[in-house]
Design an enzyme around this catalytic site. Structure first.
Site, mmCIF file in Angstrom:
data_model
loop_
_atom_site.group_PDB
_atom_site.id
_atom_site.type_symbol
_atom_site.label_atom_id
_atom_site.label_comp_id
_atom_site.label_asym_id
_atom_site.label_seq_id
_atom_site.Cartn_x
_atom_site.Cartn_y
_atom_site.Cartn_z
ATOM 1 N N ASP A 36 0.845 -1.196 0.000
ATOM 2 C CA ASP A 36 0.000 0.000 0.000
ATOM 3 C C ASP A 36 0.882 1.249 0.000
ATOM 4 O O ASP A 36 2.101 1.154 0.150
ATOM 5 C CB ASP A 36 -0.965 -0.005 1.197
ATOM 6 C CG ASP A 36 -0.284 -0.328 2.522
ATOM 7 O OD1 ASP A 36 0.954 -0.354 2.565
ATOM 8 O OD2 ASP A 36 -0.993 -0.551 3.510
ATOM 9 N N ASN A 86 -8.868 -2.706 13.230
ATOM 10 C CA ASN A 86 -10.250 -2.946 12.770
ATOM 11 C C ASN A 86 -10.298 -4.077 11.733
ATOM 12 O O ASN A 86 -11.292 -4.230 11.029
ATOM 13 C CB ASN A 86 -10.838 -1.652 12.176
ATOM 14 C CG ASN A 86 -9.996 -1.087 11.042
ATOM 15 O OD1 ASN A 86 -9.041 -1.731 10.600
ATOM 16 N ND2 ASN A 86 -10.337 0.093 10.555
ATOM 17 N N HIS A 137 -8.170 -4.324 9.182
ATOM 18 C CA HIS A 137 -7.703 -3.969 7.841
ATOM 19 C C HIS A 137 -6.386 -4.677 7.526
ATOM 20 O O HIS A 137 -5.594 -4.990 8.412
ATOM 21 C CB HIS A 137 -7.626 -2.446 7.620
ATOM 22 C CG HIS A 137 -6.515 -1.724 8.284
ATOM 23 N ND1 HIS A 137 -6.697 -0.730 9.214
ATOM 24 C CD2 HIS A 137 -5.171 -1.800 8.115
ATOM 25 C CE1 HIS A 137 -5.545 -0.239 9.597
ATOM 26 N NE2 HIS A 137 -4.589 -0.882 8.945
ATOM 27 N N GLU A 152 -9.765 -1.285 4.214
ATOM 28 C CA GLU A 152 -10.537 -0.956 5.406
ATOM 29 C C GLU A 152 -11.820 -1.788 5.435
ATOM 30 O O GLU A 152 -12.228 -2.353 4.410
ATOM 31 C CB GLU A 152 -10.903 0.543 5.359
ATOM 32 C CG GLU A 152 -9.707 1.482 5.447
ATOM 33 C CD GLU A 152 -9.213 1.687 6.878
ATOM 34 O OE1 GLU A 152 -9.386 0.787 7.727
ATOM 35 O OE2 GLU A 152 -8.640 2.749 7.141
HETATM 36 C C1 GLP Z 1 -1.011 0.286 8.639
HETATM 37 C C2 GLP Z 1 -0.542 -0.481 7.406
HETATM 38 C C3 GLP Z 1 -0.851 -1.956 7.561
HETATM 39 C C4 GLP Z 1 -0.377 -2.458 8.913
HETATM 40 C C5 GLP Z 1 -1.167 -1.770 9.985
HETATM 41 C C6 GLP Z 1 -0.847 -2.254 11.402
HETATM 42 O O1 GLP Z 1 -2.311 0.747 8.529
HETATM 43 N N1 GLP Z 1 -1.117 0.013 6.206
HETATM 44 O O2 GLP Z 1 -0.209 -2.660 6.512
HETATM 45 O O3 GLP Z 1 -0.553 -3.845 9.009
HETATM 46 O O4 GLP Z 1 -0.870 -0.397 9.882
HETATM 47 O O5 GLP Z 1 0.265 -1.585 11.900
HETATM 48 P P1 GLP Z 1 0.954 -1.859 13.278
HETATM 49 O O6 GLP Z 1 1.904 -2.967 13.056
HETATM 50 O O7 GLP Z 1 1.673 -0.569 13.595
HETATM 51 O O8 GLP Z 1 -0.094 -2.182 14.282
#
Ligand code: GLP
Length: 259
Positions: A71, A140, A142, A147
């Site tokens: 992404d 959530n 995602h 999302e």
């Molecule tokens: C972001 C990224 C995701 C990632 C998520 C969780 O939104 N786009 O790819 O998995 O955060 O991040 P964290 O590891 O900081 O909880």
């Protein structure tokens, strides 16, 4: 439900080591450089440190793959330090000396978003396969920036980020105002093409969503539920993240009890 392999990490450091070992297995079992999706976020930071340290200490296997972006934020100039491309370059790709032509990224400054998304889908079709998708888990449910509400057959496209996700990402940049409002992401349908998927999860705050991922009905309300039907899924999670799910899985067998 497919068989899902669960691997329990003692803590964040252990998760980093186990994930680096898993990653190495994929690299060693490929004849040509495999195509691998890598996530951003706090969760993979220790894993990237472990991998880059092993590389620096002489294990050059870690430098032999093609990175496929999961992404990217929209509306940032090329090279902006907030872009995921820059972030991943700093954390893993530069230390591993991955050549530029092996970094399949989104152009965050694109003026033609549909064309950029179509280009990414074509890139994946041309490569022929996604060998390994390493993903994190949003609070959530995602995955990437898919999302809640993302169709489970969605392709690469533009996403308006939820306030919840922008807030979670604001921690990196100091304030929510710094976080762009939209992004592009590989779709859930795109991620389903991966031959192997590694989900990495850390901490108590993810325990509930990890349980929902595997024990809620499969639905676009929780995009990560697509993993229930995905082939070759491995979950590496620490003890805290496994709190809610541990009684439902057979940790010795490393498989879900429910078939
Ligand atoms: C972001 C990224 C995701 C990632 C998520 C969780 O939104 N786009 O790819 O998995 O955060 O991040 P964290 O590891 O900081 O909880």
């Amino acid at each position: 439900m497919k068989n899902i392999t669960f691997i329990k990490a003692k803590n964040a450091d252990d998760l980093a080591v186990l994930s680096a070992d898993f990653f190495l297995n994929t690299l060693k079992s490929s004849n040509s450089p495999p195509t691998i999706i890598l996530p951003t976020g706090f969760t993979p930071l220790g894993f990237y440190k472990e991998v880059t340290t092993r590389y620096k200490n002489g294990d050059k296997n870690y430098g032999n793959f093609k990175y496929l972006a999961l992404d990217e934020y929209l509306g940032l100039p090329e090279g902006d330090r907030r872009s995921f491309a820059s972030w991943l370059s700093r954390e893993i790709l530069d230390p591993l000396e991955i050549p530029k032509e092996f970094r399949l990224t989104f152009a965050s400054s694109t003026k033609n978003i549909p064309e950029e998304c179509a280009r990414m889908e074509k890139t994946i079709t041309d490569i022929g396969s996604i060998d390994l998708a390493i993903i994190g888990l949003g609070g959530n449910g995602h995955v990437g920036f898919n999302e809640p509400g993302s169709p489970l057959d969605s392709v690469t496209r533009k996403i308006e980020l939820t306030p919840e996700t922008r807030q979670a990402n604001a921690e990196y940049w100091g304030s929510i105002d710094q976080v762009p409002e939209s992004a592009v992401t590989l779709g859930i349908g795109t991620l389903k093409k991966a031959k192997q998927t590694l989900l990495i999860v850390l901490g108590k705050s993810k325990a509930e969503i990890l349980k929902k991922t595997f024990f809620s009905p499969i639905s676009s309300d929780i995009p990560s539920t697509y993993l229930q039907k995905q082939e070759n899924v491995t979950v590496i999670a620490d003890a805290e993240a496994l709190l809610e799910i541990e009684s439902l899985i057979d940790i010795n067998q490393c498989k879900l009890k429910r078939a």
